[in-house]
Design a protein around this motif. Structure first.
Motif, PDB file in Angstrom:
ATOM      1  N   LEU A 152      71.447 -65.077 -64.138  1.00 42.10           N
ATOM      2  CA  LEU A 152      72.376 -65.829 -63.279  1.00 42.10           C
ATOM      3  C   LEU A 152      73.638 -65.022 -63.029  1.00 42.10           C
ATOM      4  N   LYS A 153      74.088 -65.016 -61.779  1.00 44.28           N
ATOM      5  CA  LYS A 153      75.304 -64.265 -61.449  1.00 44.28           C
ATOM      6  C   LYS A 153      76.564 -65.079 -61.775  1.00 44.28           C
ATOM      7  N   ASP A 154      77.709 -64.423 -61.625  1.00 39.94           N
ATOM      8  CA  ASP A 154      79.033 -65.031 -61.859  1.00 39.94           C
ATOM      9  C   ASP A 154      79.267 -65.431 -63.314  1.00 39.94           C
ATOM     10  N   GLN A 155      78.752 -64.664 -64.245  1.00 43.76           N
ATOM     11  CA  GLN A 155      79.006 -64.923 -65.666  1.00 43.76           C
ATOM     12  C   GLN A 155      80.442 -64.495 -66.001  1.00 43.76           C
ATOM     13  N   LYS A 156      81.169 -65.401 -66.622  1.00 45.55           N
ATOM     14  CA  LYS A 156      82.588 -65.137 -66.873  1.00 45.55           C
ATOM     15  C   LYS A 156      82.877 -64.889 -68.355  1.00 45.55           C
ATOM     16  N   ALA A 157      82.010 -64.137 -68.997  1.00 40.65           N
ATOM     17  CA  ALA A 157      82.157 -63.896 -70.433  1.00 40.65           C
ATOM     18  C   ALA A 157      83.440 -63.132 -70.756  1.00 40.65           C
TER      19      ALA A 157
ATOM     20  N   THR B  27      86.364 -65.701 -70.465  1.00 38.95           N
ATOM     21  CA  THR B  27      86.389 -66.780 -71.456  1.00 38.95           C
ATOM     22  C   THR B  27      86.424 -66.258 -72.890  1.00 38.95           C
ATOM     23  N   TYR B  28      85.657 -65.222 -73.186  1.00 35.01           N
ATOM     24  CA  TYR B  28      85.562 -64.756 -74.576  1.00 35.01           C
ATOM     25  C   TYR B  28      85.975 -63.294 -74.777  1.00 35.01           C
TER      26      TYR B  28
ATOM     27  N   LEU C 111      67.278 -66.887 -67.431  1.00 32.78           N
ATOM     28  CA  LEU C 111      68.638 -67.438 -67.314  1.00 32.78           C
ATOM     29  C   LEU C 111      69.704 -66.379 -67.618  1.00 32.78           C
TER      30      LEU C 111
ATOM     31  N   ILE D 149      66.063 -71.651 -59.745  1.00 31.10           N
ATOM     32  CA  ILE D 149      67.024 -70.573 -59.479  1.00 31.10           C
ATOM     33  C   ILE D 149      66.544 -69.749 -58.291  1.00 31.10           C
TER      34      ILE D 149
ATOM     35  N   TYR E 175      63.041 -73.119 -63.090  1.00 36.24           N
ATOM     36  CA  TYR E 175      64.419 -73.542 -63.375  1.00 36.24           C
ATOM     37  C   TYR E 175      65.245 -73.755 -62.098  1.00 36.24           C
TER      38      TYR E 175
ATOM     39  N   LEU F  36      67.391 -66.945 -74.317  1.00 33.41           N
ATOM     40  CA  LEU F  36      68.602 -67.290 -73.580  1.00 33.41           C
ATOM     41  C   LEU F  36      69.735 -66.338 -73.949  1.00 33.41           C
ATOM     42  N   PRO F  37      70.696 -66.157 -73.045  1.00 34.94           N
ATOM     43  CA  PRO F  37      71.792 -65.229 -73.346  1.00 34.94           C
ATOM     44  C   PRO F  37      72.842 -65.820 -74.290  1.00 34.94           C
ATOM     45  N   TYR F  38      73.624 -64.945 -74.865  1.00 32.97           N
ATOM     46  CA  TYR F  38      74.880 -65.249 -75.571  1.00 32.97           C
ATOM     47  C   TYR F  38      74.792 -65.837 -76.974  1.00 32.97           C
TER      48      TYR F  38
ATOM     49  N   GLU G 124      62.575 -68.505 -70.614  1.00 33.93           N
ATOM     50  CA  GLU G 124      64.000 -68.860 -70.618  1.00 33.93           C
ATOM     51  C   GLU G 124      64.880 -67.629 -70.398  1.00 33.93           C
TER      52      GLU G 124
END
Lengths: 136, 98
Positions: A58-63, A66-67, A55, A98, A96, A13-15, A52
């Protein structure tokens, strides 16, 4: 004249961990490492998301919002922009729930390449035909 | 005991959460734990959400991962960092991080 094929497989998984993002940055580094190669030598990376790991796609990641960090999405877009082959396993995306509409693309950046949704058999084939396989 | 539990993984490798008993249980989904609020594996929502608890998911962690907070499971409330601080300070006596 030789071509070295490297498959980067992302299954996490990311992040939470930097590990899956490193797959994209390592794959991207083929662009710079080419200056160290002999004439005629090439490196062809392929970035594959399975389990996993899909995942990450997924588009529209707002990293950034937010960070304040570059998102995995932006790394993937840059990979597509330099015409790298990026694959996501269809069976796992289906698992999943998607759809193709929720997956990253880099059209807004002018990329010709698209993230390719392929059956796991295709990823297996890539692993078999690559000189090196790296798991992240 | 009023117990707040932070869940930061999607696949839990410990069964501690099943053993914990509390008169009031709050499960706060953060980091990769937020996938419990949004991902339906083979069309089925996470079994974590079947527990008798109040569920919260950190909005920033949802958005970072490309998940729209308005589209998460109806059993889970999307909360900001400030809301989490309020939960910690006002709603739960003990906290655990899984």
């Amino acid at each position: 004249m030789s071509d070295v094929k490297i498959a980067f497989l992302v299954q996490r998984l990311p992040y939470k961990s930097e590990n899956p993002k490193l797959a994209a940055t390592h794959a991207m580094s083929y662009q710079t490492v080419e200056i160290l190669l002999e004439d005629g030598q090439t490196i062809t990376p392929a970035l594959c998301y399975v389990g996993e790991g899909v995942l990450n796609c997924l588009k529209d990641q707002k990293a950034m919002e937010t960070y304040g960090i570059t998102s995995t999405e932006m790394h993937l877009k840059n990979c597509l922009l330099v015409d790298m082959d990026v694959y996501a396993c269809k069976e796992d995306l289906d698992k999943y729930g998607i759809g193709e509409d929720k997956v990253i693309d880099a059209e807004d950046m002018g990329a010709d390449k698209k993230l390719q949704i392929v059956p796991f058999a295709k990823i297996q084939e890539l692993m078999e035909t690559s000189n090196h396989v790296m798991f992240f | 005991m009023k117990l707040g539990v932070f869940v930061s993984d999607y696949k839990l490798t410990v069964d501690t959460l099943d053993r914990l008993k509390a008169e009031k249980l709050g499960i706060i989904l953060v980091s990769n734990g937020v996938y419990h609020a949004s991902i339906k594996e083979n069309g089925k929502a996470s079994s974590l959400l079947d527990k008798s608890a109040n569920f919260y998911a950190l909005k920033e962690d949802l958005e970072t991962r490309g998940i729209n907070p308005s589209g998460i499971d109806s059993r889970v409330k999307a909360v900001s960092y400030g809301d989490v601080v309020d939960l910690v300070m006002n709603d739960y006596e003990k906290l655990a991080w899984l």
